[in-house]
Design an enzyme around this catalytic site. Structure first.
Site, mmCIF file in Angstrom:
data_model
loop_
_atom_site.group_PDB
_atom_site.id
_atom_site.type_symbol
_atom_site.label_atom_id
_atom_site.label_comp_id
_atom_site.label_asym_id
_atom_site.label_seq_id
_atom_site.Cartn_x
_atom_site.Cartn_y
_atom_site.Cartn_z
ATOM 1 N N SER A 75 0.834 -1.212 0.000
ATOM 2 C CA SER A 75 0.000 0.000 0.000
ATOM 3 C C SER A 75 0.868 1.261 0.000
ATOM 4 C CB SER A 75 -0.886 0.021 1.248
ATOM 5 O OG SER A 75 -1.760 -1.078 1.261
HETATM 6 N N1 SAH Z 1 -0.831 -4.883 4.195
HETATM 7 C C1 SAH Z 1 -0.198 -5.207 2.942
HETATM 8 C C2 SAH Z 1 -1.091 -4.852 1.766
HETATM 9 C C3 SAH Z 1 -0.996 -5.862 0.698
HETATM 10 S S1 SAH Z 1 -2.211 -5.746 -0.573
HETATM 11 C C4 SAH Z 1 1.178 -4.570 2.821
HETATM 12 O O1 SAH Z 1 1.535 -3.729 3.657
HETATM 13 O O2 SAH Z 1 1.915 -4.950 1.922
HETATM 14 C C5 SAH Z 1 -3.530 -6.718 0.063
HETATM 15 C C6 SAH Z 1 -3.235 -8.148 0.397
HETATM 16 O O3 SAH Z 1 -4.477 -8.765 0.743
HETATM 17 C C7 SAH Z 1 -2.668 -8.995 -0.755
HETATM 18 O O4 SAH Z 1 -1.477 -9.595 -0.331
HETATM 19 C C8 SAH Z 1 -3.750 -10.043 -1.023
HETATM 20 O O5 SAH Z 1 -3.248 -11.313 -1.407
HETATM 21 C C9 SAH Z 1 -4.448 -10.114 0.341
HETATM 22 N N2 SAH Z 1 -5.814 -10.629 0.301
HETATM 23 C C10 SAH Z 1 -6.769 -10.451 -0.638
HETATM 24 N N3 SAH Z 1 -7.894 -11.110 -0.288
HETATM 25 C C11 SAH Z 1 -7.651 -11.705 0.920
HETATM 26 C C12 SAH Z 1 -8.411 -12.529 1.807
HETATM 27 N N4 SAH Z 1 -9.677 -12.890 1.550
HETATM 28 N N5 SAH Z 1 -7.815 -12.948 2.945
HETATM 29 C C13 SAH Z 1 -6.537 -12.616 3.253
HETATM 30 N N6 SAH Z 1 -5.770 -11.855 2.455
HETATM 31 C C14 SAH Z 1 -6.314 -11.403 1.309
#
Ligand code: SAH
Length: 227
Positions: A75
């Site tokens: 993000s």
């Molecule tokens: N907090 C992270 C943001 C990553 S983007 C950071 O700082 O890098 C969002 C993430 O949510 C992705 O890795 C994606 O695979 C995950 N995601 C999407 N749907 C999800 C679900 N149902 N359960 C758990 N993770 C999920």
């Protein structure tokens, strides 16, 4: 597999983080503890460092969302700072994070002095982050491979819940796993951007709700992915 932390996190990157913090302050982030956490976490180490690494390093401390592998993104620093600030964290709280990704937000939360439980549905990302976070010194998070829509009932209730992917609706399981008095931040919407929803649980069924502006997230997908 990973880079040497002490040599990598040199003077240059510390200077870049200071400038990023000033940028976040000018964009409206006020909480000094949040800004100190951003200043501490070495964001440049969190990217997908197998591809395009030199180009990415140049951008590590600009306010951008960047690739972390498996088609996912880290993000924007502003988004991480904003969600963290809005959680109104107090040291020692239990925080559930949905969407571990590369673990950057997880590390920022750990720097805030809370106990983090984080769920990731992508197996490859989960496996990588589970090794990477302890490798750079963040050992306290409980990382779980699973479907974030279901939360983590075995560790509930949580003081705070942060969802870091765009959800089509607020999952009921997450509402149930929030303590009375607890706060949840969740981006809602299935289009190109999402509305950031802040909600506070007042009783087992009553909530205060605010909308805090538009943000862009990758989608919160249903079920675990096997790879
Ligand atoms: N907090 C992270 C943001 C990553 S983007 C950071 O700082 O890098 C969002 C993430 O949510 C992705 O890795 C994606 O695979 C995950 N995601 C999407 N749907 C999800 C679900 N149902 N359960 C758990 N993770 C999920």
């Amino acid at each position: 597999m990973f880079y040497d932390v002490s040599r990598e996190d040199e003077y240059l990157f510390k200077g870049k983080r200071k400038r990023l913090v000033e940028q976040l302050r000018s964009k409206g982030i006020k909480n000094d503890q949040v800004l100190a956490a951003i200043e501490k976490v070495p964001r440049h180490l969190f990217f997908d460092n197998t591809t395009a690494r030199p180009a990415l390093l140049d951008h590590a401390y600009s306010d951008k969302a960047l690739p972390i592998g498996a088609g996912q993104t880290i993000s924007h620093p502003y988004t991480v700072a904003f969600q963290t600030e809005q959680l109104e964290l107090r040291s020692g709280e239990k925080v559930l994070e949905i969407g571990t990704g590369c673990g950057y937000q997880t590390a920022v939360l750990i720097e805030m002095g809370v106990k983090v439980y984080s769920v990731e549905r992508q197996k490859t990302l989960f496996d990588k982050t589970k090794i990477f976070l302890p490798h750079i010194g963040y050992t306290s998070a409980k990382l779980v491979y699973g479907d974030g829509y279901k939360g983590l009932p075995q560790f509930a209730p949580f003081d705070k819940i942060i969802v870091t992917a765009g959800a089509p609706y607020i999952p009921n399981d997450l509402l149930e796993q929030l303590k009375v008095g607890g706060i949840m931040l969740i981006p809602i919407g299935e289009g190109v951007s999402q509305e950031m929803i802040w909600l506070k649980k007042n009783s087992s069924t009553g909530f205060d709700k605010k909308t805090l502006g538009s943000f862009k997230f990758v989608p919160l997908l249903q079920n675990k992915s096997g790879s």
